[in-house]
Scaffold this motif. Sequence first.
Motif, PDB file in Angstrom:
ATOM      1  N   ILE A  77       1.213  -1.269   0.006  1.00  0.00           N
ATOM      2  CA  ILE A  77       0.073  -0.005   0.552  1.00  0.00           C
ATOM      3  C   ILE A  77       0.820   1.546   0.073  1.00  0.00           C
ATOM      4  O   ILE A  77       0.458   2.169  -1.202  1.00  0.00           O
ATOM      5  N   LEU A 215     -13.252   6.828   3.035  1.00  0.00           N
ATOM      6  CA  LEU A 215     -11.564   5.627   3.365  1.00  0.00           C
ATOM      7  C   LEU A 215     -11.029   6.957   4.462  1.00  0.00           C
ATOM      8  O   LEU A 215     -10.559   7.552   3.879  1.00  0.00           O
ATOM      9  N   LEU A 222      -5.063   2.614   6.091  1.00  0.00           N
ATOM     10  CA  LEU A 222      -6.292   1.965   6.299  1.00  0.00           C
ATOM     11  C   LEU A 222      -7.181   2.045   7.854  1.00  0.00           C
ATOM     12  O   LEU A 222      -6.966   0.969   8.448  1.00  0.00           O
ATOM     13  N   ILE A 236      -9.798  -4.062   5.595  1.00  0.00           N
ATOM     14  CA  ILE A 236      -9.280  -4.504   4.387  1.00  0.00           C
ATOM     15  C   ILE A 236     -10.550  -5.556   3.846  1.00  0.00           C
ATOM     16  O   ILE A 236     -11.132  -5.487   2.528  1.00  0.00           O
ATOM     17  N   ILE A 275      -8.152   0.623  -2.305  1.00  0.00           N
ATOM     18  CA  ILE A 275      -7.206   1.058  -1.054  1.00  0.00           C
ATOM     19  C   ILE A 275      -6.134   1.590  -2.368  1.00  0.00           C
ATOM     20  O   ILE A 275      -5.337   3.144  -1.996  1.00  0.00           O
ATOM     21  N   HIS A 279      -5.182   5.295  -1.882  1.00  0.00           N
ATOM     22  CA  HIS A 279      -4.480   5.963  -1.098  1.00  0.00           C
ATOM     23  C   HIS A 279      -3.162   6.815  -1.597  1.00  0.00           C
ATOM     24  O   HIS A 279      -2.085   7.665  -2.172  1.00  0.00           O
TER      25      HIS A 279
END
Length: 396
Positions: A77, A215, A222, A236, A275, A279
């Motif tokens: 991530i 989010l 997260l 997740i 995600i 991000h």
Amino acid sequence: MKKLVLAYSGGLDTSYCAKYLSQEKGFEVHAVSVNTGGFSKEEILEIQQKALQLGATSYTSLDAISNFYDKVVKYLIFGNVLRNNTYPLSVSAERIVQAIEIVNYAKKIGADYIAHGSTGAGNDQVRFDMIFQTLAPGIQIITPIRDNKLSREEEIEYLQKNGIEYSWEKAKYSINRGLWGTSVGGDETLTSHLPLPETAYPSQLEKEIPKELKLTFEKGELVALDGETASPVENIEKLSEIASKYAIGRDIHVGDTIIGIKGRVGFEAAAPLIILKAHHLLEKHTLSKWQQYQKEQLGNFYGMLLHEGNYLDEVMRNIEAFLTDTQKNVSGSVFVTLHPYRFELNGVKSTHDLMNASFGSYGEMNKGWTADDAKGFIKILSNQGKIANHVNQNHD
């Protein structure tokens, strides 16, 4: 008896290994599966029963979901890692953690042998062997399927001759579930032109009314969905449950395998793709352009080394330290809308947003410099180009 730990999934290859190694080779087989998000409690119980029936002395399920996130997913991530700009390394990332857990278990029980069911034609044989050889060079690796070049039909015939009457007929599609996505392989992925049909994907379209989500990230992780705080792993899983109902996150990845051939695999990764994109958008607002540039280089490099089985190389810890440091100001909320088969990123809200309207807005009136400042800046900036054009104007 010779004590052996078998990386056991309950599939045909590892089931053959369990029977063959215990019955033909006289090993004391300790079957181990590592849960990185792909097994329910019922499935684990079924796998245990099957392993013991095949002749394993013991069966152990190791829960490595949190470890998988902490050791690997978090950095995927941070690095916005998509292999070939497509694949979030759903399954290949899991194999590293699974191999480490298995070799640690083998050391714990004093096993002299480790076995796995990889063939000689894929990436997993490299990932498993490299981890085993690095962490436990004194433990011998045994791979019956690879060494004996066994076909699926030969494995089924052997098991049936030995009274194992499970339905071993090949399923039309091979599904591998995990925390960071699900891979889907079938006849179509062995070609270069055929798509996977709708029915091949484990999640089907159930929701069609668009849904907005918030989010919230804290230092790149997260930490909340729609204002409800939970651990990154829980978020997740929750996001996956919500977004998979929209059939989001489907694609087919074409990549270069470790052994030098091209490979094609379908995947479903609703939560990972949302995600990663959310991000990345937050980083565009909170990081400098040079931070983003260097992150892109090292993030891709990290993903490539992970895919190739080089997780234990010390450079991976160096890259992880860099990626972690870049996340100091990557905090805020990203607003997303889910639609059937797709999602939209609507915007962000962050105290670290570098689009500070009190200083100057792109394309609008500025407050931090004068017109003469801009003219002088542009004049100096153009010097390099003017010099090169003057020197080389008579050259092709």
